[in-house]
Write an enzyme that holds these catalytic residues in place. Structure first.
Site, mmCIF file in Angstrom:
data_model
loop_
_atom_site.group_PDB
_atom_site.id
_atom_site.type_symbol
_atom_site.label_atom_id
_atom_site.label_comp_id
_atom_site.label_asym_id
_atom_site.label_seq_id
_atom_site.Cartn_x
_atom_site.Cartn_y
_atom_site.Cartn_z
ATOM 1 N N HIS A 91 0.861 -1.192 0.000
ATOM 2 C CA HIS A 91 0.000 0.000 0.000
ATOM 3 C C HIS A 91 0.891 1.233 0.000
ATOM 4 C CE1 HIS A 91 -3.583 2.426 1.932
ATOM 5 N NE2 HIS A 91 -2.902 3.125 1.071
ATOM 6 N N GLU A 118 0.532 7.975 -3.655
ATOM 7 C CA GLU A 118 1.455 7.568 -2.595
ATOM 8 C C GLU A 118 2.728 8.415 -2.590
ATOM 9 O OE1 GLU A 118 0.939 5.325 -0.040
ATOM 10 O OE2 GLU A 118 -1.106 5.477 -0.755
ATOM 11 N N HIS A 174 3.066 10.793 0.552
ATOM 12 C CA HIS A 174 4.032 10.246 1.528
ATOM 13 C C HIS A 174 5.484 10.362 1.055
ATOM 14 C CE1 HIS A 174 0.703 8.485 3.834
ATOM 15 N NE2 HIS A 174 0.205 8.040 2.690
HETATM 16 P P1 AMP Z 1 -3.210 6.824 2.026
HETATM 17 O O1 AMP Z 1 -3.792 8.199 1.674
HETATM 18 O O2 AMP Z 1 -1.815 6.631 1.572
HETATM 19 O O3 AMP Z 1 -3.453 6.474 3.459
HETATM 20 O O4 AMP Z 1 -4.041 5.788 1.162
HETATM 21 C C1 AMP Z 1 -5.410 5.763 1.240
HETATM 22 C C2 AMP Z 1 -5.950 5.940 -0.147
HETATM 23 O O5 AMP Z 1 -5.438 4.910 -0.970
HETATM 24 C C3 AMP Z 1 -7.449 5.815 -0.183
HETATM 25 O O6 AMP Z 1 -7.945 6.742 -1.138
HETATM 26 C C4 AMP Z 1 -7.650 4.401 -0.658
HETATM 27 O O7 AMP Z 1 -8.860 4.256 -1.351
HETATM 28 C C5 AMP Z 1 -6.483 4.223 -1.583
HETATM 29 N N1 AMP Z 1 -6.092 2.828 -1.702
HETATM 30 C C6 AMP Z 1 -5.777 1.974 -0.712
HETATM 31 N N2 AMP Z 1 -5.431 0.793 -1.208
HETATM 32 C C7 AMP Z 1 -5.529 0.886 -2.544
HETATM 33 C C8 AMP Z 1 -5.290 -0.007 -3.614
HETATM 34 N N3 AMP Z 1 -4.876 -1.263 -3.404
HETATM 35 N N4 AMP Z 1 -5.494 0.453 -4.857
HETATM 36 C C9 AMP Z 1 -5.884 1.715 -5.091
HETATM 37 N N5 AMP Z 1 -6.130 2.616 -4.140
HETATM 38 C C10 AMP Z 1 -5.944 2.204 -2.872
#
Ligand code: AMP
Length: 237
Positions: free
Chosen positions: A72, A126, A130
């Protein structure tokens, strides 16, 4: 009188050395934290649990991912549980910088959101949210390569399987899952659960703690909110 004066001088000396030690410690801490964060969470996701929620999922354009934990993200974090985010709008994700490792990203960093995509929008999110917070230490290429290296260096599914815990839609004790993962990784990861479409508690993500070199696994300074019950489902994928 002479003795009292000597004691007073000693007291001042000791106060001074305490102050000096404090100043040195602050300088050391400031230096250790020059990169702006304390450690990484390397977050792995169980695809079966992303897909069986009420909002479902879409397989990537490259096809159904393997039945294994997928990346992730690699998230800079603070020891107090907070984290920096979206640190540099002037350094947006540029797919051309990772073109040589794109096929590995497609295999190990699956995009499961809808509509189907090749992963670029997930990696963009990502990196922008991050990755930019670690840009003083890692270029875009080094950041994504480090995540891929970390993914190759751990085998949580193997560790679970060795303890008889498999993605077979069965229910497993959270303690058994944590023990199996700790044996396999050498450190206890954060375990996070989500709810499936029927509201059942299920194994969703693993938060593996990593030093700021993005390669050395460490004991977690702080754990994320778990959301797990004492018994959790491990969905098939
Ligand atoms: P983060 O902002 O890095 O905490 O990631 C959360 C975001 O990533 C949310 O919008 C989730 O819907 C998205 N997300 C999490 N896992 C996946 C995945 N496997 N594929 C696509 N989007 C993802």
């Amino acid at each position: 009188m002479g003795i009292a004066a000597t004691d007073g001088a000693k007291g001042m000396q000791s106060q001074f050395s305490h102050l000096l030690m404090g100043a040195c410690m602050s300088m050391l801490l400031a230096h250790a934290n020059a990169q702006g964060f304390d450690f990484f969470y390397f977050v792995l996701q169980w695809p079966g649990s992303y897909c069986d929620t009420s909002s479902s999922c879409c397989y990537p354009t490259t096809g159904k991912p393997a039945s294994d934990f997928s990346i992730h993200g690699l998230w800079p974090n603070y020891n107090n549980g907070g984290y920096p985010s979206s640190c540099d709008p002037n350094n947006p994700f540029d797919i051309s910088q990772v073109s040589d490792i794109e096929s590995q990203l497609q295999t190990s960093w699956d995009s499961l959101s809808c509509p189907s995509s090749d992963g670029t929008s997930f990696w963009t999110h990502e990196w922008d949210k991050h990755g930019t917070c670690a840009e003083s230490l890692f270029s875009q290429h080094a950041y994504f390569q480090s995540a891929l290296n970390l993914r190759s260096s751990v085998n949580p599914l193997g560790g679970l399987s060795a303890a008889g815990i498999n993605p077979d839609d069965g229910a497993y004790s959270l303690t058994a899952i944590q023990n199996a993962l700790t044996s396999s990784l050498g450190h206890t990861p954060g375990v996070q659960c989500s709810s499936d479409a029927s509201g059942n508690n299920q194994l969703y993500q693993l938060y593996i703690c990593v030093a700021t070199d993005a390669s050395t696994l460490i004991d977690c300074p702080v754990f994320p909110t778990s959301g797990c019950s004492s018994t959790v489902l491990f969905p098939s994928f």
